[in-house]
Design an enzyme around this catalytic site. Structure first.
Site, PDB file in Angstrom:
ATOM      1  N   ASP A 113       0.387  -1.412  -0.117  1.00 18.34           N
ATOM      2  CA  ASP A 113       0.044  -0.159  -0.112  1.00 18.34           C
ATOM      3  C   ASP A 113       0.646   1.631  -0.065  1.00 18.34           C
ATOM      4  O   ASP A 113       0.598   1.731   0.607  1.00 18.34           O
ATOM      5  CB  ASP A 113      -0.781  -0.443   1.157  1.00 18.34           C
ATOM      6  N   HIS A 144       0.279  -8.869   3.696  1.00 23.58           N
ATOM      7  CA  HIS A 144      -0.147  -7.252   3.920  1.00 23.58           C
ATOM      8  C   HIS A 144      -1.203  -7.421   4.276  1.00 23.58           C
ATOM      9  O   HIS A 144      -1.677  -6.541   5.364  1.00 23.58           O
ATOM     10  CB  HIS A 144      -0.590  -6.366   2.395  1.00 23.58           C
ATOM     11  N   HIS A 183      -2.581  -2.538   6.806  1.00 25.79           N
ATOM     12  CA  HIS A 183      -3.656  -3.046   5.729  1.00 25.79           C
ATOM     13  C   HIS A 183      -4.992  -1.666   7.285  1.00 25.79           C
ATOM     14  O   HIS A 183      -5.919  -2.036   6.712  1.00 25.79           O
ATOM     15  CB  HIS A 183      -3.948  -4.680   5.812  1.00 25.79           C
TER      16      HIS A 183
END
Length: 313
Positions: free
Chosen positions: A84, A166, A241
């Site tokens: 991300d 993640h 996350h």
């Protein structure tokens, strides 16, 4: 990298640390070069201690620079990023460009995993695509980056002791070896093990797997984590996350950590950020930091920028 490539990368890194854009031609070349490097890398990176684990960054470039001040510059510090890198923040291009350059310059000192935002579909909704169009006038740079995203590894193991991903776990994956045989060279699907690893979240209130409110992946309980650790002979899971007000959260009797590395997320959430430093004896230290001060930032030129929609954080 060879001498010519090294000198070129050093110039690019110097430019990027000033938050300046690279040319479209440079970005295409860098993405192509990194794809060649990643082609033979495993789905599951083997990472050695000491290492610093970084959670979501989301295009908050000046906060990434702040993180490097707190955690140490690459290559002095060995880094593992959990994905991300793009969307939400104002400087996804500079953020991703810098991380690509650092990975090419010091390949053994930085590892980049794929997050759920490293996908074509998600970046078209949450800001990265429109940032590329605004800053370059075409989708070519976006295309170069999203093609590169298909090559990023999807998990890591630190010294065969800490499993890193993640999002979280999947009902389709009991053993880490099952991740190693997945085909990662594609867009993140809506469902299946690849989606689960990038979209799932721990749930302290329920055992087992339940369908996620996010619309992809699952929520999973402490029993799932305990079983996964036992079957794979690892001691801890670290993932990103999920926004954490304090930058990190440790749950399930110290078996799982969430690390979040975007302070004052979306420039309005008021949260602290953290990185997780793991030493040779596997002791974990959560190093927290706040957003870079205003005087160190340049204001983004947003043009006719509109707020990106919110989804379940």
């Amino acid at each position: 990298p060879g001498l010519g490539m090294t000198a070129n990368l050093d110039k690019c890194i110097e430019k990027l640390f000033l938050c300046e854009l690279l040319s479209e031609k440079q970005i295409k070349y860098l993405c192509h070069s990194l794809k060649q490097e990643l082609l033979t890398s495993s789905n599951v990176c083997q990472v050695q201690t000491p290492v610093t684990v970084v959670g979501d960054v989301h295009g908050q470039f000046y906060d990434l620079l702040e993180m490097f001040k707190i955690g140490g510059k690459c290559p002095d510090t060995n880094y593992l990023f959990l994905g991300d890198y793009v969307d939400r923040g104002y400087f996804s291009i500079q953020t991703m460009s810098l991380l690509v350059c650092l990975k090419l310059r010091w390949p053994d000192r930085i590892n980049l995993l794929r997050g759920n935002h490293e996908s074509r579909q998600t970046t078209q909704v949450y800001g990265f695509y429109s940032e590329c169009m605004r800053k370059y006038g075409s989708a070519e740079v976006w295309q170069a980056f999203v093609d590169l995203f298909d090559y990023l590894s999807i998990a890591a193991v630190i010294d065969n002791t800490i499993f890193c991903v993640h999002g979280g776990l999947s009902p389709s994956i009991q053993r880490i070896d099952q991740i190693r045989v997945l085909n990662r060279f594609k867009e993140v699907p809506i469902e299946g093990p690849l989606a689960d690893l990038m979209w799932s979240d721990p749930d302290p209130d329920h055992d087992g797997f339940k369908e996620s409110q996010r619309g992809s992946g699952y929520s999973f309980g402490s029993d799932v984590v305990e079983k996964f650790l036992k079957v794979n002979n690892v001691k801890h899971i670290v993932r990103a996350h999920q926004l954490c007000t304090d930058g990190f959260q440790v749950i399930f009797n110290d078996q799982l950590s969430t690390v979040w590395s975007a302070p004052n997320y979306c420039y309005r959430c008021g949260n602290v950020a953290a990185i997780m430093e793991v030493d040779e004896s596997y002791k974990r230290r959560y190093n927290t930091f706040t957003a870079a001060p205003e005087y160190e930032r340049t204001q983004p030129d947003l043009g006719a920028h509109k707020e990106t929609p919110d989804y379940f954080l």
